[in-house]
Design an enzyme around this catalytic site. Structure first.
Site, PDB file in Angstrom:
ATOM      1  N   LYS A   1      -3.338   8.250   3.161  1.00  0.00           N
ATOM      2  CA  LYS A   1      -4.611   7.992   3.856  1.00  0.00           C
ATOM      3  C   LYS A   1      -4.508   8.390   5.332  1.00  0.00           C
ATOM      4  CE  LYS A   1      -7.015   6.269   0.386  1.00  0.00           C
ATOM      5  NZ  LYS A   1      -7.907   7.176  -0.351  1.00  0.00           N
TER       6      LYS A   1
ATOM      7  N   TYR B   1       0.834  -1.209   0.000  1.00  0.00           N
ATOM      8  CA  TYR B   1       0.000   0.000   0.000  1.00  0.00           C
ATOM      9  C   TYR B   1       0.873   1.266   0.000  1.00  0.00           C
ATOM     10  CZ  TYR B   1      -4.456   2.404   0.450  1.00  0.00           C
ATOM     11  OH  TYR B   1      -5.561   3.186   0.215  1.00  0.00           O
TER      12      TYR B   1
HETATM   13  P1  NAD Z   1     -11.588   4.514  -8.962  1.00  0.00           P
HETATM   14  O1  NAD Z   1     -10.394   4.383  -9.825  1.00  0.00           O
HETATM   15  O2  NAD Z   1     -12.881   4.120  -9.526  1.00  0.00           O
HETATM   16  O3  NAD Z   1     -11.707   5.996  -8.383  1.00  0.00           O
HETATM   17  C1  NAD Z   1     -10.603   6.830  -8.190  1.00  0.00           C
HETATM   18  C2  NAD Z   1     -10.977   8.150  -8.824  1.00  0.00           C
HETATM   19  O4  NAD Z   1      -9.953   9.118  -8.599  1.00  0.00           O
HETATM   20  C3  NAD Z   1     -11.159   8.033 -10.345  1.00  0.00           C
HETATM   21  O5  NAD Z   1     -12.433   8.509 -10.711  1.00  0.00           O
HETATM   22  C4  NAD Z   1     -10.095   8.948 -10.906  1.00  0.00           C
HETATM   23  O6  NAD Z   1     -10.489   9.598 -12.093  1.00  0.00           O
HETATM   24  C5  NAD Z   1      -9.959   9.932  -9.759  1.00  0.00           C
HETATM   25  N1  NAD Z   1      -8.740  10.718  -9.861  1.00  0.00           N
HETATM   26  C6  NAD Z   1      -7.451  10.308  -9.876  1.00  0.00           C
HETATM   27  N2  NAD Z   1      -6.628  11.359 -10.041  1.00  0.00           N
HETATM   28  C7  NAD Z   1      -7.425  12.466 -10.137  1.00  0.00           C
HETATM   29  C8  NAD Z   1      -7.182  13.840 -10.340  1.00  0.00           C
HETATM   30  N3  NAD Z   1      -5.932  14.326 -10.497  1.00  0.00           N
HETATM   31  N4  NAD Z   1      -8.223  14.690 -10.385  1.00  0.00           N
HETATM   32  C9  NAD Z   1      -9.493  14.235 -10.267  1.00  0.00           C
HETATM   33  N5  NAD Z   1      -9.793  12.935 -10.073  1.00  0.00           N
HETATM   34  C10 NAD Z   1      -8.766  12.064 -10.026  1.00  0.00           C
HETATM   35  O7  NAD Z   1     -11.244   3.629  -7.661  1.00  0.00           O
HETATM   36  P2  NAD Z   1     -11.965   3.523  -6.238  1.00  0.00           P
HETATM   37  O8  NAD Z   1     -11.391   2.293  -5.629  1.00  0.00           O
HETATM   38  O9  NAD Z   1     -13.415   3.655  -6.386  1.00  0.00           O
HETATM   39  O10 NAD Z   1     -11.362   4.753  -5.440  1.00  0.00           O
HETATM   40  C11 NAD Z   1     -12.168   5.721  -4.781  1.00  0.00           C
HETATM   41  C12 NAD Z   1     -11.600   6.012  -3.409  1.00  0.00           C
HETATM   42  O11 NAD Z   1     -11.794   4.865  -2.587  1.00  0.00           O
HETATM   43  C13 NAD Z   1     -10.097   6.286  -3.393  1.00  0.00           C
HETATM   44  O12 NAD Z   1      -9.835   7.315  -2.453  1.00  0.00           O
HETATM   45  C14 NAD Z   1      -9.528   4.973  -2.895  1.00  0.00           C
HETATM   46  O13 NAD Z   1      -8.269   5.135  -2.271  1.00  0.00           O
HETATM   47  C15 NAD Z   1     -10.593   4.600  -1.904  1.00  0.00           C
HETATM   48  N6  NAD Z   1     -10.589   3.204  -1.459  1.00  0.00           N
HETATM   49  C16 NAD Z   1     -10.674   2.205  -2.358  1.00  0.00           C
HETATM   50  C17 NAD Z   1     -10.662   0.897  -1.912  1.00  0.00           C
HETATM   51  C18 NAD Z   1     -10.725  -0.246  -2.888  1.00  0.00           C
HETATM   52  O14 NAD Z   1     -10.376  -1.377  -2.513  1.00  0.00           O
HETATM   53  N7  NAD Z   1     -11.151  -0.040  -4.112  1.00  0.00           N
HETATM   54  C19 NAD Z   1     -10.586   0.615  -0.539  1.00  0.00           C
HETATM   55  C20 NAD Z   1     -10.525   1.672   0.361  1.00  0.00           C
HETATM   56  C21 NAD Z   1     -10.515   2.973  -0.107  1.00  0.00           C
END
Ligand code: NAD
Length: 257
Positions: free
Chosen positions: A163, A156
């Site tokens: 985070k 990670y």
């Molecule tokens: P995702 O890829 O669908 O979403 C991430 C988003 O961030 C995308 O829409 C992307 O376009 C956007 N992004 C990246 N750089 C950017 C920028 N410069 N400007 C604007 N937007 C930008 O993936 P996700 O897993 O749905 O992620 C959403 C959140 O959830 C993130 O913060 C991620 O860390 C968190 N998260 C995800 C998980 C998991 O297992 N998927 C677990 C815990 C937390």
């Protein structure tokens, strides 16, 4: 009347139908919310997001790179023209250079560190600054975190540090925005879900395999469950709740890696 009838807000971070932002937005829509969406600049990105947001009648779907202050200003300016006031922001945005997620953590380069922190943490502060005068009393801000903020999770890396900063940001923002505008700020710390972003985490499949062996519920979570928790935290169901990190991870956090 749905839970979110008459409420309007901004959803940052829908990339496709696997995005956690989209699961949350779907629940908010079902309960009657009206939403503005951003997408990364580019026709392909816009097409992907519009495929989801056109059918729910979203009026504002605009490019906004959250690493660029001018784009954030323009985006929230357009939201202001359309909505005047907002009831929520969902921030589900993170980014780190692939190298920073696949190399050893100690090798993290300054530029990669700065970019990851800027997009994954500072962008929440920037969004709240631009929305500040639009927030209606009782509005809710929600962001997404992961257990790697508070525990070592292999692979990670720099995102764990981002985070940790994001979770601290939730506490500091909740104090300021609660005091000044009666706005609530919370995070969901979600268990692993297959998305575009999670595909970039080194060893993500191992993390997915590990959860059912240790979590009290003996399974991984479904992205739907992040959607439901999101609805609770964005809606008035959680009106007395702020500054908190809410684990939606089948209880894994009480066990740890
Ligand atoms: P995702 O890829 O669908 O979403 C991430 C988003 O961030 C995308 O829409 C992307 O376009 C956007 N992004 C990246 N750089 C950017 C920028 N410069 N400007 C604007 N937007 C930008 O993936 P996700 O897993 O749905 O992620 C959403 C959140 O959830 C993130 O913060 C991620 O860390 C968190 N998260 C995800 C998980 C998991 O297992 N998927 C677990 C815990 C937390």
């Amino acid at each position: 009347m749905g839970l979110m009838s008459g409420k309007r807000g901004v959803v940052l971070g829908v990339a496709n139908d696997h995005s956690l932002a989209w699961y949350i937005a779907s629940y908010l829509h079902r309960e009657g919310a009206e939403m503005a969406f951003n997408h990364l600049p580019g026709e392909k990105m816009e097409r992907r997001v519009r495929k989801l947001t056109d059918p729910i009648g979203a009026k504002i779907v605009l490019p906004c790179d959250l690493g660029n202050d001018d784009e954030i200003e323009t985006f929230f300016g357009k939201v202001r023209d359309q909505y005047d006031q907002i009831d929520f922001i969902v921030h589900a945005v993170a980014f780190a250079n692939r190298d920073a997620l696949t190399n050893r953590f100690w090798e993290t380069r300054r530029e990669d560190f700065k970019q990851a922190m800027d997009i994954s943490c500072y962008s929440l502060i920037a969004a709240c600054q631009k929305a500040y005068h639009m927030f209606r009393e009782g509005a809710s801000v929600l962001t997404l975190s992961y257990l790697g903020a508070v525990k070592f999770v292999p692979g990670y890396n720099v995102m764990g540090v981002c985070k940790a900063a994001l979770e601290s940001t939730v506490r500091y923002l909740s104090a300021d925005l609660g005091d000044l505008r009666r706005v609530r700020v919370n995070a969901i710390s979600a268990g692993p879900c297959r998305t575009l972003s999670s595909a970039g985490i080194g060893g993500f499949d191992k993390i997915l395999e590990h959860y059912p062996t240790k979590s009290p519920l003996r399974r991984n979570i479904e992205s739907e469950e992040v959607g439901k928790a999101g609805l609770y935290l964005v809606s008035d169901l959680s009106s007395g709740v702020t500054g908190e990190i809410h684990y939606v991870d089948a209880g894994y956090n009480i066990v740890g890696w």
